[in-house]
Motif scaffolding. Structure first.
Motif, PDB file in Angstrom:
ATOM      1  N   ILE A  87       0.866  -1.170   0.000  1.00 15.64           N
ATOM      2  CA  ILE A  87       0.000   0.000   0.000  1.00 15.64           C
ATOM      3  C   ILE A  87       0.902   1.219   0.000  1.00 15.64           C
ATOM      4  N   VAL A  88       0.777   2.026  -1.034  1.00 15.80           N
ATOM      5  CA  VAL A  88       1.609   3.210  -1.187  1.00 15.80           C
ATOM      6  C   VAL A  88       0.761   4.418  -0.853  1.00 15.80           C
ATOM      7  N   GLU A  89       1.274   5.283   0.020  1.00 21.84           N
ATOM      8  CA  GLU A  89       0.488   6.440   0.437  1.00 21.84           C
ATOM      9  C   GLU A  89       0.684   7.644  -0.483  1.00 21.84           C
ATOM     10  N   ASP A  90       1.297   7.428  -1.621  1.00 26.84           N
ATOM     11  CA  ASP A  90       1.481   8.499  -2.593  1.00 26.84           C
ATOM     12  C   ASP A  90       0.473   8.300  -3.710  1.00 26.84           C
ATOM     13  N   PRO A  91      -0.584   9.156  -3.775  1.00 26.93           N
ATOM     14  CA  PRO A  91      -1.607   8.960  -4.802  1.00 26.93           C
ATOM     15  C   PRO A  91      -1.050   8.943  -6.216  1.00 26.93           C
ATOM     16  N   GLY A  92       0.058   9.610  -6.462  1.00 32.05           N
ATOM     17  CA  GLY A  92       0.664   9.610  -7.784  1.00 32.05           C
ATOM     18  C   GLY A  92       1.313   8.283  -8.136  1.00 32.05           C
ATOM     19  N   ALA A  93       1.427   7.396  -7.150  1.00 35.82           N
ATOM     20  CA  ALA A  93       2.112   6.120  -7.371  1.00 35.82           C
ATOM     21  C   ALA A  93       1.145   4.996  -7.703  1.00 35.82           C
ATOM     22  N   THR A  94      -0.067   5.328  -8.090  1.00 36.20           N
ATOM     23  CA  THR A  94      -1.049   4.308  -8.414  1.00 36.20           C
ATOM     24  C   THR A  94      -0.539   3.451  -9.554  1.00 36.20           C
ATOM     25  N   TYR A  95      -0.649   2.163  -9.387  1.00 35.90           N
ATOM     26  CA  TYR A  95      -0.067   1.246 -10.359  1.00 35.90           C
ATOM     27  C   TYR A  95      -1.106   0.582 -11.239  1.00 35.90           C
ATOM     28  N   VAL A  96      -2.360   0.945 -11.127  1.00 30.34           N
ATOM     29  CA  VAL A  96      -3.385   0.313 -11.953  1.00 30.34           C
ATOM     30  C   VAL A  96      -3.626   1.183 -13.172  1.00 30.34           C
ATOM     31  N   SER A  97      -3.242   0.669 -14.298  1.00 29.34           N
ATOM     32  CA  SER A  97      -3.533   1.323 -15.570  1.00 29.34           C
ATOM     33  C   SER A  97      -4.194   0.269 -16.442  1.00 29.34           C
ATOM     34  N   GLY A  98      -4.493   0.608 -17.651  1.00 27.78           N
ATOM     35  CA  GLY A  98      -5.115  -0.366 -18.539  1.00 27.78           C
ATOM     36  C   GLY A  98      -4.314  -1.643 -18.641  1.00 27.78           C
ATOM     37  N   SER A  99      -2.996  -1.514 -18.792  1.00 26.39           N
ATOM     38  CA  SER A  99      -2.164  -2.708 -18.906  1.00 26.39           C
ATOM     39  C   SER A  99      -1.911  -3.342 -17.552  1.00 26.39           C
ATOM     40  N   GLY A 100      -2.106  -2.593 -16.464  1.00 26.48           N
ATOM     41  CA  GLY A 100      -1.898  -3.120 -15.123  1.00 26.48           C
ATOM     42  C   GLY A 100      -2.792  -4.306 -14.823  1.00 26.48           C
ATOM     43  N   TYR A 101      -3.969  -4.326 -15.400  1.00 22.40           N
ATOM     44  CA  TYR A 101      -4.877  -5.443 -15.164  1.00 22.40           C
ATOM     45  C   TYR A 101      -4.299  -6.752 -15.679  1.00 22.40           C
ATOM     46  N   TYR A 102      -3.587  -6.698 -16.789  1.00 25.87           N
ATOM     47  CA  TYR A 102      -2.956  -7.918 -17.304  1.00 25.87           C
ATOM     48  C   TYR A 102      -1.896  -8.422 -16.343  1.00 25.87           C
ATOM     49  N   ASP A 103      -1.190  -7.482 -15.702  1.00 24.26           N
ATOM     50  CA  ASP A 103      -0.203  -7.869 -14.692  1.00 24.26           C
ATOM     51  C   ASP A 103      -0.887  -8.559 -13.515  1.00 24.26           C
ATOM     52  N   PHE A 104      -2.038  -8.029 -13.102  1.00 27.09           N
ATOM     53  CA  PHE A 104      -2.784  -8.637 -11.998  1.00 27.09           C
ATOM     54  C   PHE A 104      -3.308 -10.015 -12.374  1.00 27.09           C
ATOM     55  N   ILE A 105      -3.746 -10.155 -13.604  1.00 24.74           N
ATOM     56  CA  ILE A 105      -4.223 -11.457 -14.075  1.00 24.74           C
ATOM     57  C   ILE A 105      -3.077 -12.463 -14.041  1.00 24.74           C
ATOM     58  N   GLU A 106      -1.927 -12.049 -14.561  1.00 21.67           N
ATOM     59  CA  GLU A 106      -0.767 -12.941 -14.573  1.00 21.67           C
ATOM     60  C   GLU A 106      -0.336 -13.295 -13.153  1.00 21.67           C
ATOM     61  N   LEU A 107      -0.302 -12.298 -12.268  1.00 24.51           N
ATOM     62  CA  LEU A 107       0.100 -12.545 -10.888  1.00 24.51           C
ATOM     63  C   LEU A 107      -0.898 -13.468 -10.184  1.00 24.51           C
ATOM     64  N   SER A 108      -2.186 -13.275 -10.439  1.00 23.72           N
ATOM     65  CA  SER A 108      -3.207 -14.158  -9.860  1.00 23.72           C
ATOM     66  C   SER A 108      -2.995 -15.588 -10.312  1.00 23.72           C
ATOM     67  N   ARG A 109      -2.766 -15.754 -11.589  1.00 27.49           N
ATOM     68  CA  ARG A 109      -2.593 -17.102 -12.148  1.00 27.49           C
ATOM     69  C   ARG A 109      -1.322 -17.778 -11.645  1.00 27.49           C
ATOM     70  N   SER A 110      -0.240 -16.995 -11.543  1.00 28.56           N
ATOM     71  CA  SER A 110       1.031 -17.595 -11.128  1.00 28.56           C
ATOM     72  C   SER A 110       1.117 -17.762  -9.616  1.00 28.56           C
ATOM     73  N   GLY A 111       0.354 -16.989  -8.874  1.00 22.87           N
ATOM     74  CA  GLY A 111       0.306 -17.120  -7.420  1.00 22.87           C
ATOM     75  C   GLY A 111       1.134 -16.086  -6.689  1.00 22.87           C
TER      76      GLY A 111
END
Length: 150
Positions: A16-40
């Protein structure tokens, strides 16, 4: 050193980053989350997240839909199942969003543990055992962000 980088990425993803400018969810970020979910997600990253959020093992197990004992059995470098990983990522994303809306992680954590009329005077944290609860909290955060209070 390829593995060290992957561990660091996972720990940062659930941070959890307390810097609002450091948000890591972008359009391509979802693919990263999907990959991370699948890989564990690594248990180590999950433990770090639970410390940040001040979640007890029982609370974390309830959100992740696994028993406390199962959670305890995982080695620190073990990967969690896809379903458990997905819920851990959802939890991290929700708290990131709440931190952005409330201006600090501490303020959001306090709000999550306060009975609120918007949630039938239930603690928002008690709703995290369902995806509907996650969505309800996300919706309320959007209303708060736009100055619409229930």
């Amino acid at each position: 050193m390829k593995h060290a980088r992957k561990y660091q990425v996972q720990e940062n993803t659930l941070m959890i980053v307390e810097d609002p400018g450091a948000t890591y969810v972008s359009g391509s970020g979802y693919y990263d989350f999907i990959e991370l979910s699948r890989s564990g997600v690594l248990k180590r990253a999950l433990v770090n997240l639970s410390r940040q959020l001040s979640f007890s093992l029982a609370e974390l197990a309830q959100v992740l839909h696994i028993s406390e004992r199962t959670l305890q059995r995982y080695a620190d470098d073990a990967k969690l199942s896809a379903d458990t990983s997905e819920r851990a990522i959802l939890l991290s994303r929700l708290y990131q969003r709440g931190t952005e809306v409330f201006g600090s992680l501490e303020n959001f954590k306090e709000w999550m543990r306060t009975p609120l009329p918007a949630f039938n005077y239930q603690l928002p944290i008690s709703l995290l055992d369902t995806t509907f609860g996650f969505q309800l909290i996300e919706d309320e955060l959007g209303r708060i962000e736009h100055g619409i209070f229930a």
